[in-house]
Design a protein around this motif. Structure first.
Motif, PDB file in Angstrom:
ATOM      1  N   ASP A 295      -6.259  -1.780   6.697  1.00  0.00           N
ATOM      2  CA  ASP A 295      -4.929  -2.007   6.601  1.00  0.00           C
ATOM      3  C   ASP A 295      -4.385  -1.399   5.165  1.00  0.00           C
ATOM      4  OD1 ASP A 295      -4.425  -2.848   9.176  1.00  0.00           O
ATOM      5  OD2 ASP A 295      -4.068  -4.849   8.628  1.00  0.00           O
ATOM      6  N   LEU A 296      -3.223  -0.850   5.035  1.00  0.00           N
ATOM      7  CA  LEU A 296      -2.696  -0.448   3.834  1.00  0.00           C
ATOM      8  C   LEU A 296      -1.354  -0.960   4.051  1.00  0.00           C
ATOM      9  CD1 LEU A 296      -2.825   1.223   1.385  1.00  0.00           C
ATOM     10  CD2 LEU A 296      -1.840   3.200   2.686  1.00  0.00           C
ATOM     11  N   TYR A 297      -0.909  -1.743   2.855  1.00  0.00           N
ATOM     12  CA  TYR A 297       0.430  -2.280   2.661  1.00  0.00           C
ATOM     13  C   TYR A 297       1.258  -1.290   1.801  1.00  0.00           C
ATOM     14  CZ  TYR A 297      -1.813  -6.232   4.737  1.00  0.00           C
ATOM     15  OH  TYR A 297      -2.537  -7.310   5.645  1.00  0.00           O
ATOM     16  N   VAL A 298       2.538  -0.966   2.441  1.00  0.00           N
ATOM     17  CA  VAL A 298       3.188  -0.287   1.528  1.00  0.00           C
ATOM     18  C   VAL A 298       4.702  -0.656   1.345  1.00  0.00           C
ATOM     19  CG1 VAL A 298       4.354   2.019   1.453  1.00  0.00           C
ATOM     20  CG2 VAL A 298       2.216   1.748   3.159  1.00  0.00           C
ATOM     21  N   ASP A 299       4.956  -0.965   0.302  1.00  0.00           N
ATOM     22  CA  ASP A 299       6.262  -1.635  -0.359  1.00  0.00           C
ATOM     23  C   ASP A 299       7.210  -0.739  -0.248  1.00  0.00           C
ATOM     24  OD1 ASP A 299       7.922  -3.551  -1.133  1.00  0.00           O
ATOM     25  OD2 ASP A 299       6.907  -3.866  -3.139  1.00  0.00           O
ATOM     26  N   THR A 311       5.177   8.397   7.849  1.00  0.00           N
ATOM     27  CA  THR A 311       4.115   8.968   8.817  1.00  0.00           C
ATOM     28  C   THR A 311       4.051  10.570   8.751  1.00  0.00           C
ATOM     29  OG1 THR A 311       6.155   8.832  10.659  1.00  0.00           O
ATOM     30  CG2 THR A 311       4.262   7.015  10.443  1.00  0.00           C
ATOM     31  N   GLY A 312       5.349  11.079   8.403  1.00  0.00           N
ATOM     32  CA  GLY A 312       5.410  12.433   7.973  1.00  0.00           C
ATOM     33  C   GLY A 312       4.574  12.880   7.198  1.00  0.00           C
ATOM     34  N   ILE A 321      -3.487   7.490  12.117  1.00  0.00           N
ATOM     35  CA  ILE A 321      -3.306   6.116  11.830  1.00  0.00           C
ATOM     36  C   ILE A 321      -3.437   5.487  13.299  1.00  0.00           C
ATOM     37  CG2 ILE A 321      -1.619   6.329  10.172  1.00  0.00           C
ATOM     38  CD1 ILE A 321       0.536   5.890  12.017  1.00  0.00           C
ATOM     39  N   THR A 322      -3.995   4.285  13.388  1.00  0.00           N
ATOM     40  CA  THR A 322      -4.161   3.567  14.623  1.00  0.00           C
ATOM     41  C   THR A 322      -3.047   2.437  14.827  1.00  0.00           C
ATOM     42  OG1 THR A 322      -5.307   1.848  13.512  1.00  0.00           O
ATOM     43  CG2 THR A 322      -6.663   3.729  14.309  1.00  0.00           C
ATOM     44  N   ASN A 343     -10.899   4.206   9.363  1.00  0.00           N
ATOM     45  CA  ASN A 343     -11.628   4.017   8.471  1.00  0.00           C
ATOM     46  C   ASN A 343     -11.163   3.825   6.998  1.00  0.00           C
ATOM     47  OD1 ASN A 343     -11.766   6.779   7.579  1.00  0.00           O
ATOM     48  ND2 ASN A 343     -12.648   7.190   9.771  1.00  0.00           N
ATOM     49  N   ALA A 344     -12.241   3.446   6.172  1.00  0.00           N
ATOM     50  CA  ALA A 344     -11.852   3.310   4.905  1.00  0.00           C
ATOM     51  C   ALA A 344     -11.256   4.782   4.079  1.00  0.00           C
ATOM     52  CB  ALA A 344     -12.990   2.517   3.837  1.00  0.00           C
TER      53      ALA A 344
END
Length: 365
Positions: A295-299, A311-312, A321-322, A343-344
């Protein structure tokens, strides 16, 4: 007519509230912090419209007073303000993580004709202090209010009308209910995570390689043990009755698990894990219940098109992305938008992609 809002405590939470409320029309945000350096920074960064050195004088003109301080400090301020000359219709609130002690103290204010409505914006950051404050910190996060049962509806609505500019999900709950729920899903898990890390530390003395292989599931389940120890010391003390109750239930559960293992019934052991999987799989994704190792958290601020923007960027770099979701309950998750990858390597490429093409902060738990 301009409304004066005094924010006492200009750290991450208080500063973010102050920045968010500057979006409200006809509102002047006044700020105070006990540290002179923070007051100077608040002025430089324009976190508030005006910085004051003496909160008592500013409080006399305030229509709203918001404590952005830890619960113990807020309790002290609530004692002090009983001697202040306040407007008769002033509304006071706080931002603390526990509510029962605060609302008990609020009875003293209520006896003096001061309206106090407890508050808890359930969002945070891996950074702290005024320089980490953001106007969008609370967007789409739960913002819990704990008014007294006898509180006038008009007062609650006035506070909600102001706090709506945080763009948080304003929700009313009873103070004890709040503390019980947060004990179950936030406070007690911190104790469990810390206990697992303590157990690893003890095991590592005899088996030094243990820490080296502590990855995957262990790191996921103990991530929150890295939280601020002073903050969690206070939360644990303030909510200790609820936590003792949770601990007693946990010990009973562990005794049941011990019996399962001693009996060695394969079918019952499978049923135990199957039930846990079923319950967890039914948790709402929107509440931030699910996370994977990738997971990647985006502020990001919440504005039309921001998700397609992100996403663009990823699509331009051919990064798959899943899953993608907005997190509402995120005190321990540092970002509004959560993107999952296969994956990482893909996640690392995404971090570099977003850093190159946008100014949004990213965080990996």
């Amino acid at each position: 007519m301009t409304k004066n809002v005094l924010v006492i405590g200009l750290g991450l939470i208080g500063g973010s509230v102050a920045l968010a409320l500057q979006k409200a029309p006809q509102v002047k945000v006044i700020g105070y912090d006990a540290f002179i350096q923070t007051r100077a920074m608040a002025k430089t960064l324009q976190v508030v419209h005006e910085v004051v050195d003496h909160p008592e004088a500013a409080a006399e003109k305030a229509d709203f007073i918001i404590f952005g301080t830890p619960v113990n400090a807020t309790l002290d301020w609530m004692d002090k303000m009983q001697a202040w000359a306040l407007k008769k219709d002033v509304i006071v609130t706080d931002t603390g993580s526990t509510k029962s002690m605060i609302m008990a103290k609020a009875e003293e204010l209520r006896a003096k004709g001061i309206t106090f409505i407890g508050g808890h914006p359930m969002a945070g950051s891996h950074k702290s202090g005024i320089t980490a404050a953001k106007p969008h910190l609370f967007e789409n996060a739960y913002y819990m209010l704990t008014p007294h049962a006898e509180e006038l509806e008009v007062n609650i609505e006035k506070l909600e009308a102001l706090l709506k500019y945080t763009h948080g999900k304003l929700t009313r709950v009873d103070a004890q209910e709040h503390d019980h729920m947060t004990a179950v899903v936030s406070h007690f898990p911190h104790i469990v995570a810390a206990s697992l890390v303590h157990q690893l530390y003890q095991e590592n003395a005899q088996f030094p390689m243990t820490s080296s292989i502590a990855a995957g599931g262990f790191r996921d389940i103990t991530r929150i043990a890295s939280s601020n120890p002073l903050l969690w010391r206070d939360i644990t003390v303030q909510n200790r009755e609820e936590l003792i109750g949770q601990l007693e239930q946990w010990l009973k559960e562990m005794d049941a698990v011990k019996s399962l293992l001693q009996d060695g019934d394969i079918s019952l052991i499978e049923q135990y894990f199957a039930m846990a999987k079923e319950v967890r799989d039914e948790l709402p994704i929107s509440a931030g219940a699910f996370y994977t190792s990738f997971d990647l958290y985006v502020d990001v601020p919440d504005y039309p098109g921001v998700i397609s923007e992100i996403t663009g960027y990823l699509a331009e770099d051919n990064i798959s992305i899943t899953n993608i979701r907005i997190v509402e309950a995120r005190e321990d998750l540092f970002g509004i938008l959560v993107i999952s990858f296969q994956n990482a390597e893909d996640r690392e490429r995404a971090v570099k992609c977003i850093a190159r093409k946008a100014s949004f902060e990213t965080y990996i738990s």
